[in-house]
Design a protein around this motif. Structure first.
Motif, PDB file in Angstrom:
ATOM      1  N   ALA A   6       0.832  -1.210   0.000  1.00 48.78           N
ATOM      2  CA  ALA A   6       0.000   0.000   0.000  1.00 48.78           C
ATOM      3  C   ALA A   6       0.863   1.256   0.000  1.00 48.78           C
ATOM      4  O   ALA A   6       0.570   2.231  -0.710  1.00 48.78           O
ATOM      5  CB  ALA A   6      -0.928  -0.003   1.222  1.00 48.78           C
ATOM      6  N   LEU A   7       1.942   1.246   0.777  1.00 50.51           N
ATOM      7  CA  LEU A   7       2.838   2.400   0.805  1.00 50.51           C
ATOM      8  C   LEU A   7       3.530   2.588  -0.547  1.00 50.51           C
ATOM      9  O   LEU A   7       3.714   3.722  -1.005  1.00 50.51           O
ATOM     10  CB  LEU A   7       3.869   2.249   1.918  1.00 50.51           C
ATOM     11  CG  LEU A   7       3.294   2.342   3.342  1.00 50.51           C
ATOM     12  CD1 LEU A   7       4.340   1.950   4.369  1.00 50.51           C
ATOM     13  CD2 LEU A   7       2.752   3.728   3.621  1.00 50.51           C
ATOM     14  N   ALA A   8       3.891   1.498  -1.195  1.00 51.36           N
ATOM     15  CA  ALA A   8       4.496   1.581  -2.533  1.00 51.36           C
ATOM     16  C   ALA A   8       3.518   2.189  -3.523  1.00 51.36           C
ATOM     17  O   ALA A   8       3.882   3.072  -4.316  1.00 51.36           O
ATOM     18  CB  ALA A   8       4.939   0.195  -3.013  1.00 51.36           C
ATOM     19  N   GLN A   9       2.272   1.735  -3.496  1.00 52.03           N
ATOM     20  CA  GLN A   9       1.246   2.273  -4.398  1.00 52.03           C
ATOM     21  C   GLN A   9       1.101   3.777  -4.208  1.00 52.03           C
ATOM     22  O   GLN A   9       1.024   4.531  -5.171  1.00 52.03           O
ATOM     23  CB  GLN A   9      -0.105   1.595  -4.141  1.00 52.03           C
ATOM     24  CG  GLN A   9      -0.180   0.153  -4.570  1.00 52.03           C
ATOM     25  CD  GLN A   9      -0.351   0.028  -6.073  1.00 52.03           C
ATOM     26  OE1 GLN A   9      -0.735   0.964  -6.767  1.00 52.03           O
ATOM     27  NE2 GLN A   9      -0.047  -1.143  -6.590  1.00 52.03           N
ATOM     28  N   LEU A  24       6.967  -3.645  -0.639  1.00 45.86           N
ATOM     29  CA  LEU A  24       7.380  -2.542  -1.502  1.00 45.86           C
ATOM     30  C   LEU A  24       8.048  -3.068  -2.768  1.00 45.86           C
ATOM     31  O   LEU A  24       7.658  -2.720  -3.888  1.00 45.86           O
ATOM     32  CB  LEU A  24       8.336  -1.624  -0.735  1.00 45.86           C
ATOM     33  CG  LEU A  24       9.244  -0.708  -1.553  1.00 45.86           C
ATOM     34  CD1 LEU A  24       8.454   0.355  -2.265  1.00 45.86           C
ATOM     35  CD2 LEU A  24      10.306  -0.094  -0.673  1.00 45.86           C
ATOM     36  N   LEU A  25       9.059  -3.903  -2.609  1.00 46.06           N
ATOM     37  CA  LEU A  25       9.823  -4.390  -3.761  1.00 46.06           C
ATOM     38  C   LEU A  25       8.972  -5.251  -4.687  1.00 46.06           C
ATOM     39  O   LEU A  25       9.065  -5.132  -5.915  1.00 46.06           O
ATOM     40  CB  LEU A  25      11.047  -5.171  -3.278  1.00 46.06           C
ATOM     41  CG  LEU A  25      12.108  -4.317  -2.592  1.00 46.06           C
ATOM     42  CD1 LEU A  25      13.137  -5.202  -1.894  1.00 46.06           C
ATOM     43  CD2 LEU A  25      12.777  -3.386  -3.586  1.00 46.06           C
ATOM     44  N   ASP A  26       8.153  -6.109  -4.110  1.00 48.84           N
ATOM     45  CA  ASP A  26       7.294  -6.968  -4.919  1.00 48.84           C
ATOM     46  C   ASP A  26       6.292  -6.139  -5.721  1.00 48.84           C
ATOM     47  O   ASP A  26       6.065  -6.393  -6.903  1.00 48.84           O
ATOM     48  CB  ASP A  26       6.569  -7.962  -4.006  1.00 48.84           C
ATOM     49  CG  ASP A  26       6.184  -9.241  -4.711  1.00 48.84           C
ATOM     50  OD1 ASP A  26       6.801  -9.568  -5.745  1.00 48.84           O
ATOM     51  OD2 ASP A  26       5.274  -9.930  -4.213  1.00 48.84           O
ATOM     52  N   ILE A  67      14.192 -11.627   2.480  1.00 45.75           N
ATOM     53  CA  ILE A  67      14.585 -10.355   1.852  1.00 45.75           C
ATOM     54  C   ILE A  67      15.742 -10.574   0.880  1.00 45.75           C
ATOM     55  O   ILE A  67      15.924  -9.816  -0.062  1.00 45.75           O
ATOM     56  CB  ILE A  67      14.914  -9.276   2.913  1.00 45.75           C
ATOM     57  CG1 ILE A  67      14.891  -7.880   2.313  1.00 45.75           C
ATOM     58  CG2 ILE A  67      16.254  -9.540   3.565  1.00 45.75           C
ATOM     59  CD1 ILE A  67      13.555  -7.362   1.968  1.00 45.75           C
ATOM     60  N   ARG A  68      16.486 -11.629   1.068  1.00 43.10           N
ATOM     61  CA  ARG A  68      17.621 -11.924   0.178  1.00 43.10           C
ATOM     62  C   ARG A  68      17.172 -12.304  -1.230  1.00 43.10           C
ATOM     63  O   ARG A  68      17.987 -12.341  -2.141  1.00 43.10           O
ATOM     64  CB  ARG A  68      18.463 -13.038   0.766  1.00 43.10           C
ATOM     65  CG  ARG A  68      19.130 -12.627   2.053  1.00 43.10           C
ATOM     66  CD  ARG A  68      20.038 -13.717   2.564  1.00 43.10           C
ATOM     67  NE  ARG A  68      20.266 -13.478   3.978  1.00 43.10           N
ATOM     68  CZ  ARG A  68      20.333 -14.411   4.897  1.00 43.10           C
ATOM     69  NH1 ARG A  68      20.208 -15.661   4.550  1.00 43.10           N
ATOM     70  NH2 ARG A  68      20.531 -14.105   6.147  1.00 43.10           N
TER      71      ARG A  68
END
Length: 127
Positions: A71-74, A97-99, A124-125
């Motif tokens: 949601a923050l990425a959007q 975020l990355l996805d 995360i890796r």
């Protein structure tokens, strides 16, 4: 050991070290619930150190979840001016975020985006 002090102290060190050798101009903090004690400690450590180094930080809040990061990425990456560095208050926010940036081609991400998570999850890796 006082975990809140560890959160704040670690983030001051990490943020200062990362940005002393970086050229980030638009820095964001993607945090968890606004009044969550761990989130407040992490936000305080990160934001205070960066402001002391002369940087502005845009602060955004959601949940400490994958969906919170998505949601923050959007919200942040659908604007004309987007962050070039994002500190995420935990790794689930960073993964969301990355996805989301990888899958949603309507979002604009800078060519070089720096993302930092906080937890040490092995997932995360993958990014």
């Amino acid at each position: 050991m006082d975990l809140s002090l560890s959160n704040e102290r670690w983030l001051k060190r990490a943020s200062g070290a990362a940005l002393k050798c970086d050229r980030s101009k638009r820095i964001a903090f993607f945090g968890g619930p606004e009044q969550n004690p761990a989130n407040l400690d992490r936000q305080r450590g990160f934001v205070e150190e960066l402001r002391a180094l002369g940087h502005n930080v845009d602060v955004h809040h959601s949940d400490f979840t994958y969906n919170g990061g998505a949601a923050l990425a959007q919200a942040a990456f659908s604007k004309e001016t987007v962050p070039d560095s994002v500190f995420c208050a935990n790794d689930l926010i960073a993964i969301g975020l990355l996805d989301t940036l990888t899958q949603d081609k309507s979002l604009v991400a800078p060519e070089r985006l720096r993302v930092v998570g906080f937890d040490g999850l092995c997932q995360i890796r993958l990014f």
